[in-house]
Scaffold this active site. Structure first.
Site, PDB file in Angstrom:
ATOM      1  N   LYS A 228       0.871  -1.174   0.000  1.00 32.27           N
ATOM      2  CA  LYS A 228       0.000   0.000   0.000  1.00 32.27           C
ATOM      3  C   LYS A 228       0.910   1.226   0.000  1.00 32.27           C
ATOM      4  O   LYS A 228       0.775   2.154   0.809  1.00 32.27           O
ATOM      5  CB  LYS A 228      -0.906  -0.069   1.237  1.00 32.27           C
ATOM      6  CG  LYS A 228      -2.060   0.869   1.240  1.00 32.27           C
ATOM      7  CD  LYS A 228      -3.144   0.530   0.235  1.00 32.27           C
ATOM      8  CE  LYS A 228      -4.122   1.686   0.171  1.00 32.27           C
ATOM      9  NZ  LYS A 228      -4.963   1.723  -1.001  1.00 32.27           N
ATOM     10  N   ASP A 282      -5.322  -2.931  -2.188  1.00 38.38           N
ATOM     11  CA  ASP A 282      -6.777  -2.969  -2.412  1.00 38.38           C
ATOM     12  C   ASP A 282      -7.096  -3.478  -3.812  1.00 38.38           C
ATOM     13  O   ASP A 282      -8.053  -4.236  -4.011  1.00 38.38           O
ATOM     14  CB  ASP A 282      -7.440  -1.604  -2.135  1.00 38.38           C
ATOM     15  CG  ASP A 282      -6.623  -0.439  -2.644  1.00 38.38           C
ATOM     16  OD1 ASP A 282      -5.470  -0.652  -3.055  1.00 38.38           O
ATOM     17  OD2 ASP A 282      -7.131   0.695  -2.651  1.00 38.38           O
ATOM     18  N   ASP A 306      -2.339 -10.951   5.932  1.00 36.17           N
ATOM     19  CA  ASP A 306      -3.275 -11.671   6.803  1.00 36.17           C
ATOM     20  C   ASP A 306      -4.675 -11.619   6.194  1.00 36.17           C
ATOM     21  O   ASP A 306      -5.348 -12.637   6.018  1.00 36.17           O
ATOM     22  CB  ASP A 306      -3.260 -11.015   8.192  1.00 36.17           C
ATOM     23  CG  ASP A 306      -3.952 -11.876   9.227  1.00 36.17           C
ATOM     24  OD1 ASP A 306      -4.228 -13.051   8.937  1.00 36.17           O
ATOM     25  OD2 ASP A 306      -4.226 -11.369  10.325  1.00 36.17           O
TER      26      ASP A 306
END
Ligand code: NAP
Length: 415
Positions: A228, A282, A306
């Site tokens: 990210k 995302d 995770d």
């Protein structure tokens, strides 16, 4: 209050796995520590132990065998020895190098920190490795679950999961808030809890190195660095940079960056080279749904990995069938990704597939690939025959619902 301390009684009939020049030297009768775990742990580990031992026995006609060595952790260890993780259990996992475990309870909020995190940190098992593939017949929410065949390498020792955090109103939180305001001009509300997100070059590089090595050795097409970095530039963005750097500096012959494939090869990667690409986290979630087959090996920081690995597991049928490995430079501890499902504890009811497939990963890690293949095929055959536990039976038409131990027996028959 228990007074007895746990002392290890090693099996008398096996030998230790050795680490020689960073590589495993596996005897024909390795001693393998096993933590049964809490809740449904004993049910699934007993089923898996039975199936793994049978697979080894059949494959190597008795020439090889695993010498299991029970070691306690979790609620059982607390009850019997007054400690959740007896030092002798940790010593055994260190000494015997490769182990298998069932799930362990982690209370939310107070109490002790996760035992799984403690085990990973103590043994420096820095890569949480999860293969995610579909077993024909397993009910899935996807139209084409067979398109998923990935391996996720998730960094497991740092990021916001490192456990460096302070409660709102604590002395430490107040001091940090003060320092940030005074020295850095950063205003944080007084009623905030504070957590830190360290991502380091060394730990990123060893994780990405492992993912690339795996891709090369297993003839995989690509490694995607998931991050990210558009928002968190110096942690997740750095993860991306360091990932590309490992590929460029350490695997220049075996890898090629996606940008180079587009620039110099008209979008078609040169044969035999592993393509290194990067994907924003995302976007990765939607890509796994919409362009599943374009992804192969993924390398991720801790938190995103995770979430991503559970979401990916859901696409191929969920927790009951998904295994994982906690792997360091040599040490490794394999486990199912599901938890202790306490409401089913001791009922001989739940699905042991994930624990059995964790055993498949372990056999592959030992270099006993033939036994791993045999066991995976026996699982596939059993599910193909619609012999399944309650969780799959309730979603399958014409299934024969069996108990956890009966399912393991069916797998053994199908070896
Ligand atoms: P969970 O134990 O994974 O169970 C959630 C639900 O998943 C179960 O109620 C059951 O669904 C289904 N399930 C899980 N394992 C299954 C299996 N083998 N076969 C069939 N169905 C299965 O998750 P949780 O309730 O959130 O966590 C319970 C405890 O486990 C917590 O203390 C948690 O911290 C711990 N945990 C440990 C580990 C680990 O040791 N690595 C990992 C995750 C969680 P149905 O109710 O629909 O039948």
């Amino acid at each position: 209050m228990p007074t007895e301390r746990f002392r290890l009684k090693p099996p008398t009939d096996g030998h230790k796995i050795l680490i020689v020049d960073g590589h495993l030297k596996v005897p024909d009768d390795p001693i393998v520590p096993i933590i049964e775990g809490d809740g449904i742990g004993p049910d699934v580990t007993r089923a898996a132990r039975r199936a793994i031992s049978a697979a080894v026995d059949r494959t190597y006609s008795g020439r090889r065998r695993i010498s299991w060595c029970d070691v306690p952790a979790g609620e059982v260890a607390m009850f019997k020895y007054g400690e959740l993780l007896p030092p002798a259990t940790l010593d055994a996992l260190r000494e015997y190098v490769v182990g298998l475990k069932g799930p362990l309870t982690t209370p939310i909020g107070g109490g002790f920190r996760s035992l799984n995190v403690a085990l990973r940190q103590a043994l420096d098992l820095y890569s949480n490795t999860r293969p995610v593939y579909w077993i024909p017949g397993v009910p899935s929410p996807m139209v084409h679950p067979e398109r998923m065949n990935i391996v996720i390498f998730r960094e497991a020792t740092e990021d916001v999961y490192a456990g460096i955090e302070w409660q709102r109103g604590s002395e430490e939180a107040k001091r940090l808030i003060g320092i940030l305001a005074k020295d850095f001009g950063v205003k944080i509300p007084d009623d905030a809890g504070i957590g830190l997100k360290p991502i380091s070059e060394f730990k990123t590089k060893r994780l990405v190195r492992k993912a690339i090595r795996y891709a090369i050795e297993n003839h995989r097409r690509s490694v995607a660095l998931v991050h990210k970095g558009n928002i968190m530039k110096y942690t997740e963005g750095a993860f991306r940079e360091w990932g590309y750097e490992v590929a460029r500096q350490e695997f220049p012959k075996e890898t090629v960056a996606q940008s180079e494939v587009d620039r110099n090869y008209g979008g078609a990667p040169p044969k035999g080279k592993v393509v290194i690409k990067d994907v924003v986290a995302d976007n990765m979630f939607q890509q796994l749904l919409t362009r599943t087959e374009d992804y192969d090996v993924l390398a991720t920081p801790n938190l995103n990995g995770d979430y991503l690995s559970d979401a990916a597991a859901a696409q191929v049928g969920g927790l009951g069938v998904a295994p994982g490995g906690n792997i360091g430079d040599a040490h490794a501890l394999f486990e199912p990704i599901h938890g202790t499902a306490p409401k089913y504890a001791g009922m001989d009811k739940v699905n042991p597939t994930a624990e059995i497939l964790a055993g498949v990963m372990m056999l592959e890690y030992l270099g006993w690939r033939e036994a791993g293949d045999a066991l995976r095929n026996a699982v596939k055959k059993t599910i193909g025959q619609k012999i399944v536990t309650y969780d799959l039976a309730r979603q399958m038409e014409g299934a024969k619902e069996v108990k956890c131990s009966e399912y393991a027996e069916a797998v053994v028959r199908n070896l």
